[in-house]
Design an enzyme around this catalytic site. Structure first.
Site, PDB file in Angstrom:
ATOM      1  N   MET A  10      19.322  60.589  56.178  1.00  0.00           N
ATOM      2  CA  MET A  10      20.022  61.639  55.424  1.00  0.00           C
ATOM      3  C   MET A  10      21.113  62.294  56.279  1.00  0.00           C
ATOM      4  O   MET A  10      21.038  63.465  56.594  1.00  0.00           O
ATOM      5  CB  MET A  10      19.009  62.689  54.963  1.00  0.00           C
ATOM      6  N   GLN A  52      19.539  66.982  45.448  1.00  0.00           N
ATOM      7  CA  GLN A  52      20.163  68.169  46.039  1.00  0.00           C
ATOM      8  C   GLN A  52      21.182  68.763  45.080  1.00  0.00           C
ATOM      9  O   GLN A  52      21.158  69.971  44.797  1.00  0.00           O
ATOM     10  CB  GLN A  52      20.870  67.794  47.348  1.00  0.00           C
ATOM     11  N   THR A  83      17.899  66.111  59.700  1.00  0.00           N
ATOM     12  CA  THR A  83      18.908  66.638  58.791  1.00  0.00           C
ATOM     13  C   THR A  83      18.765  68.149  58.789  1.00  0.00           C
ATOM     14  O   THR A  83      17.649  68.663  58.875  1.00  0.00           O
ATOM     15  CB  THR A  83      18.719  66.096  57.368  1.00  0.00           C
ATOM     16  N   ASN A  84      19.879  68.865  58.680  1.00  0.00           N
ATOM     17  CA  ASN A  84      19.804  70.318  58.533  1.00  0.00           C
ATOM     18  C   ASN A  84      19.436  70.718  57.109  1.00  0.00           C
ATOM     19  O   ASN A  84      18.520  71.507  56.883  1.00  0.00           O
ATOM     20  CB  ASN A  84      21.151  70.964  58.900  1.00  0.00           C
ATOM     21  N   THR A  85      20.153  70.154  56.131  1.00  0.00           N
ATOM     22  CA  THR A  85      20.008  70.609  54.747  1.00  0.00           C
ATOM     23  C   THR A  85      18.575  70.499  54.249  1.00  0.00           C
ATOM     24  O   THR A  85      18.066  71.411  53.581  1.00  0.00           O
ATOM     25  CB  THR A  85      20.952  69.808  53.828  1.00  0.00           C
ATOM     26  N   CYS A 196      25.464  70.744  60.329  1.00  0.00           N
ATOM     27  CA  CYS A 196      25.152  69.536  59.578  1.00  0.00           C
ATOM     28  C   CYS A 196      25.096  68.418  60.603  1.00  0.00           C
ATOM     29  O   CYS A 196      25.955  68.351  61.494  1.00  0.00           O
ATOM     30  CB  CYS A 196      26.215  69.258  58.516  1.00  0.00           C
ATOM     31  N   THR A 197      24.122  67.547  60.489  1.00  0.00           N
ATOM     32  CA  THR A 197      23.889  66.590  61.565  1.00  0.00           C
ATOM     33  C   THR A 197      24.991  65.545  61.688  1.00  0.00           C
ATOM     34  O   THR A 197      25.023  64.805  62.668  1.00  0.00           O
ATOM     35  CB  THR A 197      22.521  65.898  61.395  1.00  0.00           C
ATOM     36  N   GLU A 198      25.921  65.479  60.726  1.00  0.00           N
ATOM     37  CA  GLU A 198      27.050  64.554  60.843  1.00  0.00           C
ATOM     38  C   GLU A 198      28.282  65.185  61.492  1.00  0.00           C
ATOM     39  O   GLU A 198      29.195  64.455  61.904  1.00  0.00           O
ATOM     40  CB  GLU A 198      27.468  64.011  59.465  1.00  0.00           C
TER      41      GLU A 198
END
Length: 235
Positions: A10, A52, A83-85, A196-198
């Site tokens: 994710m 989401q 993942t953060n979200t 956000c991890t990206e």
């Protein structure tokens, strides 16, 4: 070494960073041929992202909870949700698995406080910037969190879902993000969380006039600490 369960996919781009970082961190810590003891469940991101955007967080909790139970059944002693979200449903995932979850906001808060920061900007998905599950965890540690305005939040979210999760990194998006950072600094932020991890694919610390804290790197470091701790340590 303890066995860590990683819930990823994710997106796969940030999960790749987690896998590399965890293994590199363990190798640096222990030397020789050591690598991280991991169980990885990489989910299909499409149904998660759809839920989401539909606001069906119960569906995401069920999906990730099932995956987490599988990791626990396979011997994982703790969970890392890559993942953060999806930390919006971290409590439900942790309860489903019955093992501890290493929350991404905790090492982030630790790093901010250690750096002497008090008013911090947040770049993330709409969900992380606008819902209280992440911001309130930082505020509970005494941090003042500011988020971008409406148009900037739309921009940050769009770049994440239209570009970064597809491993697309564009200079114009980097420039646009840095403009958002400058506006957060003008609003008093003395550091900015890449929440956000990206986003670490696009920005790195040193790109702006204030520190940029990459939550992926901080979460990975916490995972390495946990992996290499005394196996009898209950934490």
């Amino acid at each position: 070494m303890r066995l860590l369960g990683v819930l990823g996919g994710m997106s796969w781009t940030s999960t790749e960073s987690y896998y590399r970082g965890l293994n590199a961190g363990v190798a640096a810590r222990l030397g020789g041929l050591h690598s991280a003891r991991l169980l990885l469940h990489s989910v299909d991101f499409a149904p998660v992202a759809q839920a989401q955007h539909d606001g069906d967080w119960d569906a995401t909790a069920r999906l990730l909870g099932d995956a987490a139970r599988g990791l626990a059944a396979g011997g994982a002693e703790a969970l890392l949700l890559a993942t953060n979200t999806m930390h919006k449903v971290a409590g439900a995932v942790e309860a489903a698995a019955g093992i501890p979850l290493l929350h991404i906001a905790d090492p982030t808060a630790d790093a901010l406080l250690a750096g002497g920061h008090r008013r911090v900007g947040l770049l993330a998905t709409h969900f992380t910037m606008e819902h209280d599950f992440y911001v309130e965890r930082l505020r509970a540690r005494g941090l003042d969190v500011v988020v971008p305005g409406d148009a900037d939040r739309d921009l940050v979210h769009r770049v994440i879902y239209d570009e970064l999760v597809h491993d697309v990194v564009r200079d114009r998006s980097r420039d646009a993000y840095l403009e958002v950072v400058r506006r957060l600094v003008a609003d008093g932020a003395d550091a900015v969380v890449l929440g956000c991890t990206e986003i670490g694919l696009l920005l790195t610390d040193g790109d702006a006039d204030v520190p940029l804290l990459d939550t992926t790197a901080l979460h990975v470091a916490a995972g390495v600490d946990w992996l290499c701790a005394d196996p009898s340590d209950p934490d």
